[in-house]
Motif scaffolding. Sequence first.
Motif, PDB file in Angstrom:
ATOM      1  N   ALA A   1       0.854  -1.058  -0.162  1.00 28.55           N
ATOM      2  CA  ALA A   1       0.030  -0.002   0.080  1.00 28.55           C
ATOM      3  C   ALA A   1       0.751   1.251  -0.031  1.00 28.55           C
ATOM      4  CB  ALA A   1      -0.912   0.308   1.337  1.00 28.55           C
ATOM      5  N   LYS A   2       0.327   2.370  -0.383  1.00 26.05           N
ATOM      6  CA  LYS A   2       0.757   3.544  -0.243  1.00 26.05           C
ATOM      7  C   LYS A   2       0.137   4.305   0.537  1.00 26.05           C
ATOM      8  CE  LYS A   2      -0.627   5.374  -4.896  1.00 26.05           C
ATOM      9  NZ  LYS A   2      -0.255   5.808  -5.758  1.00 26.05           N
TER      10      LYS A   2
ATOM     11  N   VAL B   1      -1.357   7.966   1.448  1.00 28.11           N
ATOM     12  CA  VAL B   1      -1.760   9.118   0.463  1.00 28.11           C
ATOM     13  C   VAL B   1      -2.595  10.267   1.164  1.00 28.11           C
ATOM     14  CG1 VAL B   1      -3.154   9.679  -1.708  1.00 28.11           C
ATOM     15  CG2 VAL B   1      -2.149   7.744  -1.618  1.00 28.11           C
TER      16      VAL B   1
ATOM     17  N   THR C   1      -9.329   3.801  -1.705  1.00 30.38           N
ATOM     18  CA  THR C   1      -8.994   3.502  -0.446  1.00 30.38           C
ATOM     19  C   THR C   1      -9.223   2.440   0.309  1.00 30.38           C
ATOM     20  OG1 THR C   1      -9.209   5.850  -0.192  1.00 30.38           O
ATOM     21  CG2 THR C   1      -9.299   4.662   1.905  1.00 30.38           C
TER      22      THR C   1
ATOM     23  N   LYS D   1       1.927  -0.889   5.554  1.00 32.94           N
ATOM     24  CA  LYS D   1       1.994  -0.728   4.311  1.00 32.94           C
ATOM     25  C   LYS D   1       2.322  -1.921   3.553  1.00 32.94           C
ATOM     26  CE  LYS D   1       4.016   3.246   2.890  1.00 32.94           C
ATOM     27  NZ  LYS D   1       4.821   4.340   2.546  1.00 32.94           N
TER      28      LYS D   1
ATOM     29  N   GLU E   1      -4.605   1.953  -1.139  1.00 30.10           N
ATOM     30  CA  GLU E   1      -4.050   3.419  -0.601  1.00 30.10           C
ATOM     31  C   GLU E   1      -4.744   3.182   0.936  1.00 30.10           C
ATOM     32  OE1 GLU E   1      -5.321   6.089  -3.207  1.00 30.10           O
ATOM     33  OE2 GLU E   1      -4.241   5.566  -4.887  1.00 30.10           O
TER      34      GLU E   1
ATOM     35  N   ALA F   1      -5.610   5.976   2.987  1.00 36.16           N
ATOM     36  CA  ALA F   1      -5.838   7.602   2.800  1.00 36.16           C
ATOM     37  C   ALA F   1      -5.814   8.231   4.267  1.00 36.16           C
ATOM     38  CB  ALA F   1      -7.179   7.706   2.130  1.00 36.16           C
TER      39      ALA F   1
END
Length: 183
Positions: A2-3, A5, A42, A111, A117, A119
């Motif tokens: 995941a990132k 954001v 998300t 992550k 994502e 969020a």
Amino acid sequence: MAKIVSNFFISLDGVVERPDQWHFPYFDDEMGAVVGRGVAATTAFLMGRTQYQEWSEFWPNQSGDDMEFASFINSVPKYVLSNTLTETTWQNSHLISGDTDQVAARLRELKEQTDGEIAMSGGATTVRWLLANGLLDELRLLVHPIAVGHGQRLFEGTPTYPLRLVDSATLKSGVLNLTYAPA
């Protein structure tokens, strides 16, 4: 993997505080589609204590027009960064606390274990901390064509953070949709 954001409604003079007082004249179907794409991507939500306390009192009790987002935010995994909360009571919420190194390690682990994502929205203090600890992957700004003149600014009193523009668009309302990543 995941990132993380971060998403903000922001004024031309950098204010992110109380967007409910200046943002809505610019909200239209086009901006709604931008926000909707972000929500659709998300898979988890990250927030600080203040936002958690405000949202956990508001969103579980919503219905009607707010029901679509309420269903999403009430069910999505929520990770709360706080050293003052001792528990979370909102559905599917998880507390992350400890010293900076412990919290950063837990977020890196999250992550690695998550797709999509994570969020983060609403907390300038949290996004500054994420940037300072090398945890923020993207900063998405909807820059509104208004100078608010007062309120908390996103980067007020922070060190220098080099960023690179990875995407941009101008909405019909004059709002700039900008995506940055750490340089």
